[in-house]
Design a protein around this motif. Structure first.
Motif, PDB file in Angstrom:
ATOM      1  N   VAL A  32       0.871  -1.183   0.000  1.00  0.00           N
ATOM      2  CA  VAL A  32       0.000   0.000   0.000  1.00  0.00           C
ATOM      3  C   VAL A  32       0.908   1.234   0.000  1.00  0.00           C
ATOM      4  CG1 VAL A  32      -1.775   1.306   1.229  1.00  0.00           C
ATOM      5  CG2 VAL A  32      -1.824  -1.199   1.265  1.00  0.00           C
ATOM      6  N   ILE A  33       0.780   2.040  -1.044  1.00  0.00           N
ATOM      7  CA  ILE A  33       1.590   3.247  -1.202  1.00  0.00           C
ATOM      8  C   ILE A  33       0.704   4.468  -0.993  1.00  0.00           C
ATOM      9  CG2 ILE A  33       3.125   4.544  -2.751  1.00  0.00           C
ATOM     10  CD1 ILE A  33       4.137   1.677  -2.261  1.00  0.00           C
ATOM     11  N   ALA A  34       1.095   5.360  -0.099  1.00  0.00           N
ATOM     12  CA  ALA A  34       0.399   6.640   0.051  1.00  0.00           C
ATOM     13  C   ALA A  34       1.244   7.708  -0.633  1.00  0.00           C
ATOM     14  CB  ALA A  34       0.209   6.977   1.525  1.00  0.00           C
ATOM     15  N   ILE A  35       0.633   8.412  -1.588  1.00  0.00           N
ATOM     16  CA  ILE A  35       1.338   9.461  -2.335  1.00  0.00           C
ATOM     17  C   ILE A  35       0.915  10.798  -1.744  1.00  0.00           C
ATOM     18  CG2 ILE A  35       1.793  10.444  -4.612  1.00  0.00           C
ATOM     19  CD1 ILE A  35       0.875   7.732  -5.807  1.00  0.00           C
ATOM     20  N   LEU A  36       1.855  11.455  -1.092  1.00  0.00           N
ATOM     21  CA  LEU A  36       1.580  12.707  -0.387  1.00  0.00           C
ATOM     22  C   LEU A  36       2.331  13.857  -1.047  1.00  0.00           C
ATOM     23  CD1 LEU A  36       2.090  11.502   3.326  1.00  0.00           C
ATOM     24  CD2 LEU A  36       0.046  11.294   1.897  1.00  0.00           C
ATOM     25  N   GLY A  37       1.885  15.076  -0.731  1.00  0.00           N
ATOM     26  CA  GLY A  37       2.583  16.253  -1.236  1.00  0.00           C
ATOM     27  C   GLY A  37       1.642  17.434  -1.321  1.00  0.00           C
ATOM     28  N   PRO A  38       2.198  18.623  -1.523  1.00  0.00           N
ATOM     29  CA  PRO A  38       1.361  19.819  -1.597  1.00  0.00           C
ATOM     30  C   PRO A  38       0.466  19.807  -2.841  1.00  0.00           C
ATOM     31  CG  PRO A  38       3.618  20.316  -2.231  1.00  0.00           C
ATOM     32  CD  PRO A  38       3.632  18.912  -1.727  1.00  0.00           C
ATOM     33  N   SER A  39      -0.588  20.613  -2.824  1.00  0.00           N
ATOM     34  CA  SER A  39      -1.444  20.759  -4.005  1.00  0.00           C
ATOM     35  C   SER A  39      -0.601  21.269  -5.170  1.00  0.00           C
ATOM     36  CB  SER A  39      -2.575  21.747  -3.721  1.00  0.00           C
ATOM     37  OG  SER A  39      -3.407  21.226  -2.721  1.00  0.00           O
ATOM     38  N   ALA A  41       1.416  19.405  -6.922  1.00  0.00           N
ATOM     39  CA  ALA A  41       2.692  18.681  -7.027  1.00  0.00           C
ATOM     40  C   ALA A  41       2.691  17.661  -8.159  1.00  0.00           C
ATOM     41  CB  ALA A  41       3.010  17.979  -5.701  1.00  0.00           C
ATOM     42  N   GLY A  42       1.531  17.460  -8.803  1.00  0.00           N
ATOM     43  CA  GLY A  42       1.462  16.503  -9.911  1.00  0.00           C
ATOM     44  C   GLY A  42       1.073  15.105  -9.487  1.00  0.00           C
ATOM     45  N   LYS A  43       0.567  14.946  -8.266  1.00  0.00           N
ATOM     46  CA  LYS A  43       0.262  13.605  -7.738  1.00  0.00           C
ATOM     47  C   LYS A  43      -0.842  12.911  -8.552  1.00  0.00           C
ATOM     48  CE  LYS A  43      -0.901  15.154  -3.631  1.00  0.00           C
ATOM     49  NZ  LYS A  43      -0.835  16.614  -3.891  1.00  0.00           N
ATOM     50  N   SER A  44      -1.933  13.641  -8.810  1.00  0.00           N
ATOM     51  CA  SER A  44      -3.047  13.042  -9.561  1.00  0.00           C
ATOM     52  C   SER A  44      -2.643  12.746 -11.003  1.00  0.00           C
ATOM     53  CB  SER A  44      -4.260  13.974  -9.538  1.00  0.00           C
ATOM     54  OG  SER A  44      -4.769  14.077  -8.228  1.00  0.00           O
ATOM     55  N   THR A  45      -1.900  13.657 -11.604  1.00  0.00           N
ATOM     56  CA  THR A  45      -1.422  13.440 -12.982  1.00  0.00           C
ATOM     57  C   THR A  45      -0.502  12.223 -13.032  1.00  0.00           C
ATOM     58  OG1 THR A  45      -1.510  15.828 -13.342  1.00  0.00           O
ATOM     59  CG2 THR A  45      -0.284  14.543 -14.960  1.00  0.00           C
ATOM     60  N   PHE A  46       0.335  12.082 -12.020  1.00  0.00           N
ATOM     61  CA  PHE A  46       1.236  10.930 -11.927  1.00  0.00           C
ATOM     62  C   PHE A  46       0.432   9.628 -11.862  1.00  0.00           C
ATOM     63  CE2 PHE A  46       3.743   8.175  -8.876  1.00  0.00           C
ATOM     64  CZ  PHE A  46       4.637   7.713  -9.823  1.00  0.00           C
ATOM     65  N   LEU A  47      -0.609   9.612 -11.037  1.00  0.00           N
ATOM     66  CA  LEU A  47      -1.435   8.409 -10.909  1.00  0.00           C
ATOM     67  C   LEU A  47      -2.099   8.079 -12.240  1.00  0.00           C
ATOM     68  CD1 LEU A  47      -2.017   6.654  -8.356  1.00  0.00           C
ATOM     69  CD2 LEU A  47      -4.243   7.768  -8.250  1.00  0.00           C
ATOM     70  N   ASP A 160      -5.690  -6.172 -10.252  1.00  0.00           N
ATOM     71  CA  ASP A 160      -4.500  -6.596  -9.502  1.00  0.00           C
ATOM     72  C   ASP A 160      -3.934  -5.444  -8.683  1.00  0.00           C
ATOM     73  OD1 ASP A 160      -4.778  -9.081 -10.588  1.00  0.00           O
ATOM     74  OD2 ASP A 160      -3.341  -8.751 -12.210  1.00  0.00           O
ATOM     75  N   VAL A 161      -4.339  -4.223  -9.030  1.00  0.00           N
ATOM     76  CA  VAL A 161      -3.906  -3.044  -8.263  1.00  0.00           C
ATOM     77  C   VAL A 161      -5.047  -2.030  -8.294  1.00  0.00           C
ATOM     78  CG1 VAL A 161      -2.773  -2.004 -10.306  1.00  0.00           C
ATOM     79  CG2 VAL A 161      -2.101  -1.260  -8.012  1.00  0.00           C
ATOM     80  N   MET A 162      -5.205  -1.291  -7.208  1.00  0.00           N
ATOM     81  CA  MET A 162      -6.224  -0.242  -7.134  1.00  0.00           C
ATOM     82  C   MET A 162      -5.540   1.111  -7.009  1.00  0.00           C
ATOM     83  SD  MET A 162      -9.575  -1.221  -7.097  1.00  0.00           S
ATOM     84  CE  MET A 162     -10.553  -0.261  -5.932  1.00  0.00           C
ATOM     85  N   LEU A 163      -5.942   2.058  -7.863  1.00  0.00           N
ATOM     86  CA  LEU A 163      -5.417   3.420  -7.835  1.00  0.00           C
ATOM     87  C   LEU A 163      -6.514   4.342  -7.298  1.00  0.00           C
ATOM     88  CD1 LEU A 163      -3.833   3.489 -11.439  1.00  0.00           C
ATOM     89  CD2 LEU A 163      -2.781   2.679  -9.318  1.00  0.00           C
ATOM     90  N   PHE A 164      -6.216   5.050  -6.238  1.00  0.00           N
ATOM     91  CA  PHE A 164      -7.186   5.959  -5.620  1.00  0.00           C
ATOM     92  C   PHE A 164      -6.690   7.398  -5.750  1.00  0.00           C
ATOM     93  CE2 PHE A 164      -7.897   1.948  -3.425  1.00  0.00           C
ATOM     94  CZ  PHE A 164      -9.271   1.892  -3.247  1.00  0.00           C
ATOM     95  N   VAL A 195      -2.442   5.288  -3.340  1.00  0.00           N
ATOM     96  CA  VAL A 195      -3.467   6.209  -2.855  1.00  0.00           C
ATOM     97  C   VAL A 195      -2.905   7.632  -2.769  1.00  0.00           C
ATOM     98  CG1 VAL A 195      -5.138   6.675  -1.026  1.00  0.00           C
ATOM     99  CG2 VAL A 195      -4.358   4.311  -1.408  1.00  0.00           C
ATOM    100  N   VAL A 196      -3.400   8.508  -3.642  1.00  0.00           N
ATOM    101  CA  VAL A 196      -3.114   9.937  -3.492  1.00  0.00           C
ATOM    102  C   VAL A 196      -4.065  10.459  -2.432  1.00  0.00           C
ATOM    103  CG1 VAL A 196      -3.196  12.206  -4.599  1.00  0.00           C
ATOM    104  CG2 VAL A 196      -2.310  10.239  -5.867  1.00  0.00           C
ATOM    105  N   THR A 197      -3.531  11.003  -1.342  1.00  0.00           N
ATOM    106  CA  THR A 197      -4.404  11.370  -0.234  1.00  0.00           C
ATOM    107  C   THR A 197      -3.840  12.515   0.593  1.00  0.00           C
ATOM    108  OG1 THR A 197      -5.601  10.499   1.685  1.00  0.00           O
ATOM    109  CG2 THR A 197      -3.380   9.650   1.344  1.00  0.00           C
ATOM    110  N   HIS A 198      -4.770  13.230   1.258  1.00  0.00           N
ATOM    111  CA  HIS A 198      -4.379  14.234   2.256  1.00  0.00           C
ATOM    112  C   HIS A 198      -4.691  13.717   3.662  1.00  0.00           C
ATOM    113  CE1 HIS A 198      -3.421  17.303  -0.655  1.00  0.00           C
ATOM    114  NE2 HIS A 198      -4.562  17.103  -1.281  1.00  0.00           N
TER     115      HIS A 198
END
Length: 244
Positions: A32-39, A41-47, A160-164, A195-198
Protein backbone atom coordinates in the motif's frame (compact mmCIF):
# COMPACT_ATOMS: atom_id res chain seq x y z
CA UNK A 1 7.21 -9.96 -2.62
CA UNK A 2 6.92 -9.87 -6.41
CA UNK A 3 7.40 -6.59 -8.25
CA UNK A 4 4.03 -5.60 -9.72
CA UNK A 5 4.75 -2.14 -11.07
CA UNK A 6 7.94 -0.37 -12.10
CA UNK A 7 8.19 3.31 -13.06
CA UNK A 8 11.26 4.25 -15.11
CA UNK A 9 12.26 7.90 -15.80
CA UNK A 10 8.62 8.90 -16.07
CA UNK A 11 7.93 12.44 -17.25
CA UNK A 12 4.77 14.43 -17.98
CA UNK A 13 4.84 17.81 -19.66
CA UNK A 14 2.09 20.08 -21.01
CA UNK A 15 3.66 22.53 -23.47
CA UNK A 16 6.54 24.06 -21.53
CA UNK A 17 5.15 23.14 -18.13
CA UNK A 18 6.84 20.07 -16.65
CA UNK A 19 4.42 18.44 -14.17
CA UNK A 20 6.94 15.83 -13.00
CA UNK A 21 10.20 14.43 -14.32
CA UNK A 22 12.61 11.54 -13.77
CA UNK A 23 10.32 9.55 -11.49
CA UNK A 24 11.84 6.14 -10.74
CA UNK A 25 10.18 3.78 -8.28
CA UNK A 26 8.49 0.40 -7.93
CA UNK A 27 5.59 -1.29 -6.19
CA UNK A 28 5.57 -4.84 -4.88
CA UNK A 29 2.48 -7.04 -4.89
CA UNK A 30 0.39 -6.43 -1.78
CA UNK A 31 2.01 -3.07 -0.96
CA UNK A 32 0.00 0.00 0.00
CA UNK A 33 1.59 3.25 -1.20
CA UNK A 34 0.40 6.64 0.05
CA UNK A 35 1.34 9.46 -2.34
CA UNK A 36 1.58 12.71 -0.39
CA UNK A 37 2.58 16.25 -1.24
CA UNK A 38 1.36 19.82 -1.60
CA UNK A 39 -1.44 20.76 -4.01
CA UNK A 40 -0.14 21.17 -7.55
CA UNK A 41 2.69 18.68 -7.03
CA UNK A 42 1.46 16.50 -9.91
CA UNK A 43 0.26 13.61 -7.74
CA UNK A 44 -3.05 13.04 -9.56
CA UNK A 45 -1.42 13.44 -12.98
CA UNK A 46 1.24 10.93 -11.93
CA UNK A 47 -1.44 8.41 -10.91
CA UNK A 48 -3.26 8.91 -14.22
CA UNK A 49 0.02 8.49 -16.12
CA UNK A 50 0.55 5.11 -14.47
CA UNK A 51 -2.60 3.69 -16.06
CA UNK A 52 -2.15 5.85 -19.18
CA UNK A 53 -5.31 7.93 -18.77
CA UNK A 54 -2.76 10.73 -19.16
CA UNK A 55 -0.15 9.80 -21.75
CA UNK A 56 3.36 10.13 -20.24
CA UNK A 57 5.66 12.43 -22.23
CA UNK A 58 8.55 10.00 -21.81
CA UNK A 59 9.71 7.13 -19.66
CA UNK A 60 8.22 3.71 -19.04
CA UNK A 61 5.52 2.05 -16.99
CA UNK A 62 6.18 -1.68 -16.54
CA UNK A 63 3.15 -3.54 -15.19
CA UNK A 64 3.36 -7.25 -14.31
CA UNK A 65 6.49 -7.51 -16.47
CA UNK A 66 4.93 -5.80 -19.51
CA UNK A 67 6.14 -2.39 -20.68
CA UNK A 68 2.73 -0.80 -21.29
CA UNK A 69 3.58 2.72 -22.49
CA UNK A 70 4.17 1.64 -26.10
CA UNK A 71 1.52 -1.02 -26.50
CA UNK A 72 -1.39 -0.87 -28.96
CA UNK A 73 -4.61 0.64 -27.64
CA UNK A 74 -6.25 -2.79 -27.47
CA UNK A 75 -3.37 -4.36 -25.53
CA UNK A 76 -3.30 -1.34 -23.20
CA UNK A 77 -7.02 -1.66 -22.52
CA UNK A 78 -6.60 -5.32 -21.59
CA UNK A 79 -3.85 -4.46 -19.11
CA UNK A 80 -5.71 -1.42 -17.82
CA UNK A 81 -8.60 -3.71 -16.86
CA UNK A 82 -6.27 -5.01 -14.15
CA UNK A 83 -5.85 -1.49 -12.72
CA UNK A 84 -8.93 -0.36 -10.81
CA UNK A 85 -9.28 3.42 -10.55
CA UNK A 86 -11.33 5.40 -8.04
CA UNK A 87 -11.67 9.15 -8.64
CA UNK A 88 -12.47 12.14 -6.41
CA UNK A 89 -15.93 12.54 -7.88
CA UNK A 90 -17.41 9.01 -7.95
CA UNK A 91 -18.32 9.16 -11.71
CA UNK A 92 -21.33 6.87 -11.27
CA UNK A 93 -23.99 6.67 -14.01
CA UNK A 94 -26.94 8.60 -12.55
CA UNK A 95 -29.53 6.80 -14.73
CA UNK A 96 -28.49 3.34 -13.49
CA UNK A 97 -29.14 1.73 -10.11
CA UNK A 98 -26.25 0.97 -7.80
CA UNK A 99 -26.22 -2.70 -8.86
CA UNK A 100 -26.46 -1.79 -12.57
CA UNK A 101 -23.46 0.55 -12.16
CA UNK A 102 -21.40 -2.35 -10.82
CA UNK A 103 -22.64 -4.95 -13.35
CA UNK A 104 -21.99 -2.85 -16.45
CA UNK A 105 -18.23 -3.31 -16.95
CA UNK A 106 -18.04 -7.06 -16.13
CA UNK A 107 -20.86 -7.73 -18.63
CA UNK A 108 -19.51 -5.46 -21.40
CA UNK A 109 -15.78 -6.05 -21.00
CA UNK A 110 -15.58 -9.56 -19.55
CA UNK A 111 -18.75 -10.91 -21.22
CA UNK A 112 -20.10 -12.01 -17.84
CA UNK A 113 -23.73 -13.12 -17.81
CA UNK A 114 -26.26 -10.78 -16.16
CA UNK A 115 -26.86 -13.35 -13.43
CA UNK A 116 -23.16 -13.82 -12.63
CA UNK A 117 -22.61 -10.05 -12.70
CA UNK A 118 -25.55 -9.56 -10.31
CA UNK A 119 -24.16 -12.15 -7.91
CA UNK A 120 -20.74 -10.49 -8.03
CA UNK A 121 -22.28 -7.03 -7.58
CA UNK A 122 -24.29 -8.13 -4.54
CA UNK A 123 -21.22 -9.72 -2.98
CA UNK A 124 -19.19 -6.53 -3.50
CA UNK A 125 -21.98 -4.33 -2.15
CA UNK A 126 -22.03 -6.46 1.00
CA UNK A 127 -18.25 -6.06 1.19
CA UNK A 128 -18.52 -2.24 1.19
CA UNK A 129 -21.50 -2.27 3.57
CA UNK A 130 -24.20 -1.32 1.06
CA UNK A 131 -26.11 -4.56 0.43
CA UNK A 132 -29.40 -2.75 1.11
CA UNK A 133 -28.75 -0.10 -1.59
CA UNK A 134 -28.62 -2.37 -4.66
CA UNK A 135 -31.78 -0.88 -6.24
CA UNK A 136 -31.16 2.74 -5.20
CA UNK A 137 -30.03 5.41 -7.65
CA UNK A 138 -26.79 7.37 -7.00
CA UNK A 139 -28.64 10.65 -6.38
CA UNK A 140 -30.34 9.16 -3.30
CA UNK A 141 -27.00 8.20 -1.70
CA UNK A 142 -24.65 10.25 0.45
CA UNK A 143 -21.22 11.11 -0.95
CA UNK A 144 -19.60 8.46 1.23
CA UNK A 145 -22.02 5.82 -0.02
CA UNK A 146 -21.46 6.84 -3.66
CA UNK A 147 -17.71 6.54 -3.20
CA UNK A 148 -18.11 3.07 -1.69
CA UNK A 149 -20.20 2.08 -4.73
CA UNK A 150 -17.39 3.44 -6.95
CA UNK A 151 -14.91 1.24 -5.08
CA UNK A 152 -17.17 -1.80 -5.51
CA UNK A 153 -17.48 -1.00 -9.22
CA UNK A 154 -13.69 -0.90 -9.61
CA UNK A 155 -13.36 -4.19 -7.69
CA UNK A 156 -15.88 -5.84 -10.03
CA UNK A 157 -13.17 -6.10 -12.67
CA UNK A 158 -10.98 -8.14 -10.28
CA UNK A 159 -8.04 -5.73 -10.59
CA UNK A 160 -4.50 -6.60 -9.50
CA UNK A 161 -3.91 -3.04 -8.26
CA UNK A 162 -6.22 -0.24 -7.13
CA UNK A 163 -5.42 3.42 -7.83
CA UNK A 164 -7.19 5.96 -5.62
CA UNK A 165 -7.08 9.63 -6.62
CA UNK A 166 -7.92 11.61 -3.46
CA UNK A 167 -10.97 9.40 -2.83
CA UNK A 168 -12.15 11.39 0.21
CA UNK A 169 -11.44 14.97 -0.90
CA UNK A 170 -14.99 15.60 -2.19
CA UNK A 171 -16.63 14.20 0.95
CA UNK A 172 -18.02 15.89 4.05
CA UNK A 173 -15.73 15.19 7.02
CA UNK A 174 -18.14 12.78 8.72
CA UNK A 175 -18.24 10.57 5.59
CA UNK A 176 -14.48 10.25 5.21
CA UNK A 177 -14.15 7.51 7.82
CA UNK A 178 -16.56 5.09 6.14
CA UNK A 179 -14.60 5.21 2.86
CA UNK A 180 -11.21 4.90 4.59
CA UNK A 181 -12.53 1.89 6.51
CA UNK A 182 -13.36 0.08 3.25
CA UNK A 183 -9.88 0.93 1.90
CA UNK A 184 -8.28 -0.29 5.12
CA UNK A 185 -10.10 -3.62 4.77
CA UNK A 186 -8.87 -3.93 1.18
CA UNK A 187 -5.31 -3.36 2.40
CA UNK A 188 -5.73 -5.99 5.12
CA UNK A 189 -6.95 -8.44 2.45
CA UNK A 190 -3.72 -7.95 0.49
CA UNK A 191 -4.85 -5.60 -2.30
CA UNK A 192 -2.01 -3.63 -3.90
CA UNK A 193 -2.98 0.04 -3.63
CA UNK A 194 -1.63 3.44 -4.67
CA UNK A 195 -3.47 6.21 -2.85
CA UNK A 196 -3.11 9.94 -3.49
CA UNK A 197 -4.40 11.37 -0.23
CA UNK A 198 -4.38 14.23 2.26
CA UNK A 199 -5.48 11.87 5.05
CA UNK A 200 -2.29 11.72 7.12
CA UNK A 201 -3.75 9.34 9.71
CA UNK A 202 -4.61 6.81 6.99
CA UNK A 203 -1.15 7.19 5.41
CA UNK A 204 0.57 6.67 8.74
CA UNK A 205 -1.55 3.72 9.80
CA UNK A 206 -2.21 1.77 6.59
CA UNK A 207 0.59 2.53 4.09
CA UNK A 208 3.71 0.38 3.76
CA UNK A 209 5.52 3.20 1.98
CA UNK A 210 5.15 6.97 1.60
CA UNK A 211 5.98 8.63 -1.71
CA UNK A 212 6.40 12.37 -1.23
CA UNK A 213 6.01 14.47 -4.38
CA UNK A 214 6.77 18.19 -4.65
CA UNK A 215 8.17 20.64 -7.21
CA UNK A 216 7.85 18.19 -10.11
CA UNK A 217 9.79 15.36 -8.51
CA UNK A 218 9.43 12.30 -6.32
CA UNK A 219 11.48 13.74 -3.49
CA UNK A 220 11.29 11.08 -0.85
CA UNK A 221 10.36 7.40 -0.48
CA UNK A 222 10.20 6.20 3.10
CA UNK A 223 8.28 4.06 5.58
CA UNK A 224 5.53 5.94 7.43
CA UNK A 225 7.63 5.78 10.62
CA UNK A 226 10.63 7.37 8.89
CA UNK A 227 8.61 9.94 6.99
CA UNK A 228 6.46 11.22 9.83
CA UNK A 229 9.19 11.21 12.49
CA UNK A 230 12.28 12.27 10.53
CA UNK A 231 11.67 13.38 6.92
CA UNK A 232 14.96 13.80 5.08
CA UNK A 233 14.29 16.60 2.59
CA UNK A 234 13.66 20.22 3.65
CA UNK A 235 10.60 20.23 1.35
CA UNK A 236 9.05 17.29 3.23
CA UNK A 237 9.92 18.84 6.59
CA UNK A 238 8.19 22.07 5.55
CA UNK A 239 5.14 20.16 4.24
CA UNK A 240 4.69 18.16 7.44
CA UNK A 241 5.11 21.25 9.60
CA UNK A 242 2.16 22.79 7.76
CA UNK A 243 -0.18 19.79 7.65
CA UNK A 244 0.35 18.18 11.06
Amino acid sequence: MTELLKIVNLKKQYGKKVVFDQVNTQVKKGEVIAILGPSGAGKSTFLRAINLLDEPTSGQVVFEGNEITHLSDKARDQLREKMGMVFQNFNLFSNLTVLENIKLAPMKVKNMTARAASELGEKLLAQVGLADKRDAYPASLSGGQQQRVAIARALAMSPDVMLFDEPTSALDPEMVGEVLQVMKQLAENGMTMLVVTHEMGFAREVADSIWFMADGALQEVATPEQFFSAPVTPRAQDFLQKVL
